[in-house]
Write an enzyme that holds these catalytic residues in place. Sequence first.
Site, mmCIF file in Angstrom:
data_model
loop_
_atom_site.group_PDB
_atom_site.id
_atom_site.type_symbol
_atom_site.label_atom_id
_atom_site.label_comp_id
_atom_site.label_asym_id
_atom_site.label_seq_id
_atom_site.Cartn_x
_atom_site.Cartn_y
_atom_site.Cartn_z
ATOM 1 N N TRP A 138 17.204 3.040 3.549
ATOM 2 C CA TRP A 138 18.556 3.288 3.031
ATOM 3 C C TRP A 138 19.143 4.576 3.570
ATOM 4 O O TRP A 138 20.348 4.645 3.844
ATOM 5 C CB TRP A 138 18.559 3.249 1.500
ATOM 6 C CG TRP A 138 18.398 1.835 1.032
ATOM 7 C CD1 TRP A 138 17.322 1.296 0.402
ATOM 8 C CD2 TRP A 138 19.314 0.737 1.240
ATOM 9 N NE1 TRP A 138 17.516 -0.046 0.200
ATOM 10 C CE2 TRP A 138 18.725 -0.419 0.697
ATOM 11 C CE3 TRP A 138 20.572 0.624 1.832
ATOM 12 C CZ2 TRP A 138 19.349 -1.673 0.720
ATOM 13 C CZ3 TRP A 138 21.191 -0.623 1.860
ATOM 14 C CH2 TRP A 138 20.585 -1.750 1.306
ATOM 15 N N ASP A 152 21.812 9.698 -2.639
ATOM 16 C CA ASP A 152 21.921 8.298 -3.047
ATOM 17 C C ASP A 152 20.839 8.011 -4.085
ATOM 18 O O ASP A 152 19.681 7.770 -3.745
ATOM 19 C CB ASP A 152 21.734 7.418 -1.798
ATOM 20 C CG ASP A 152 21.686 5.942 -2.130
ATOM 21 O OD1 ASP A 152 21.828 5.592 -3.320
ATOM 22 O OD2 ASP A 152 21.505 5.134 -1.191
ATOM 23 N N LYS A 201 20.540 -1.527 -10.669
ATOM 24 C CA LYS A 201 19.093 -1.348 -10.823
ATOM 25 C C LYS A 201 18.778 -0.708 -12.179
ATOM 26 O O LYS A 201 18.103 -1.314 -12.997
ATOM 27 C CB LYS A 201 18.548 -0.495 -9.683
ATOM 28 C CG LYS A 201 18.798 -1.189 -8.334
ATOM 29 C CD LYS A 201 18.662 -0.251 -7.171
ATOM 30 C CE LYS A 201 19.304 -0.748 -5.899
ATOM 31 N NZ LYS A 201 18.867 -2.056 -5.448
HETATM 32 N N1 PLP Z 1 21.012 2.643 -1.511
HETATM 33 C C1 PLP Z 1 19.865 2.262 -2.068
HETATM 34 C C2 PLP Z 1 18.810 3.292 -2.352
HETATM 35 C C3 PLP Z 1 19.635 0.912 -2.360
HETATM 36 O O1 PLP Z 1 18.491 0.527 -2.917
HETATM 37 C C4 PLP Z 1 20.647 -0.027 -2.081
HETATM 38 C C5 PLP Z 1 20.462 -1.454 -2.385
HETATM 39 O O2 PLP Z 1 19.423 -1.932 -2.742
HETATM 40 C C6 PLP Z 1 21.831 0.427 -1.494
HETATM 41 C C7 PLP Z 1 21.996 1.773 -1.239
HETATM 42 C C8 PLP Z 1 22.939 -0.521 -1.169
HETATM 43 O O3 PLP Z 1 23.569 -0.823 -2.354
HETATM 44 P P1 PLP Z 1 24.726 -1.905 -2.453
HETATM 45 O O4 PLP Z 1 24.126 -3.228 -2.220
HETATM 46 O O5 PLP Z 1 25.224 -1.685 -3.864
HETATM 47 O O6 PLP Z 1 25.771 -1.546 -1.459
#
Ligand code: PLP
Length: 359
Positions: free
Chosen positions: A99, A171, A195
């Site tokens: 991520w 994040d 989550k």
């Molecule tokens: N950041 C993290 C740590 C994630 O686990 C995720 C998705 O699992 C995301 C970003 C992306 O999130 P979204 O699908 O809400 O754009």
Amino acid sequence: VFNFSSGPAMLPADVLKQAQQELCDWHDLGTSVMEISHRGKAFIEVAEEAEKDFCDLLNIPSNYKVLFCHGGGRGQFSALPLNILGDKTTADYVDAGYWAASAVKEAKKYCTPHVIDAKTTVDGLRAVKPMSEWKLTDGAAYLHYCPNETIDGIAIDETPNFGDEVVVTADFSSTILSRQIDVSRYGVIYAGAQKNIGPAGLTLVIVREDLLGKASVACPSILDYSVLNENDSMFNTPPTFAWYLAGLVFKWLKQKGGVPQMERINQQKAELLYGVIDNSGFYRNDVAKANRSRMNVPFQLADSSLDSLFLEESFAAGLHALKGHRVVGGMRASIYNAMPLEGVQALTDFMRDFERRHG
Ligand code: PLP
């Protein structure tokens, strides 16, 4: 059934029951909460209370604003540079997993990110370099990192301490509210809701007040932190049902003893699961202890030809969504706040039994 999905993830059963009871007739209005105007007094009360509870849970200082947005974590990969770069052309991005690397890809549309590769190994296990070894760039607008890599099962639990000059952004999508954090160490914290907060479609942003008002002219208004703040997160129609449900989750968390109590239970759950993995030659996790995620626990079976049988049998035993992400393979158990200790007990009992029968 215990649902180990990484997201959208399990919600507390009590919250779902309450939502079910209120679904068709919310507060005796003869209608559901998702059918009323977000500008009406009734919904504004829901919205304000959710925000207040969230601030209480995380002890958010008064010089921070909380925004309820659309767009998910990936939306914030764009929103962050668009709002915080100002007149700077670079930002530091720590890469410790999938991520964090995805955030870099998106940031490249708006600036030239300086990538700090923090991946390392300790005794052959995957790990992250300590923050003291992160070499920051002079003139970077901010530092970005991901404290919990949902796919890799890697966590960075250190508290940032880079001094007042460095705007730390993070994040927290898969770890928010799972352990205590010092919000004052951050400029921006963001998290997709699906989550640890509520259903997909809602994203929370915590932004320090002095960082508002710097958005690029190209920033879409719905991603502009100042526009959202000035309009109490109602510049456009917010995801009202997700906001309401998040509010119920916050109340549930408060009743359960808040974030300190969640942290204790999450620690217990993680110890139990990693303990079973470590005490067996049948399962393995390849992350160094200091960087193991308490939220997402990937593990491999020594004999991967048993993977499908493991998934089939675990599903039949009421243990759902254990298949690992395609990038990592194997299994992954996501054990967010809503997963009770009994869920992890049921999983570890199953794992021991499966090992006994197939090991
Ligand atoms: N950041 C993290 C740590 C994630 O686990 C995720 C998705 O699992 C995301 C970003 C992306 O999130 P979204 O699908 O809400 O754009």
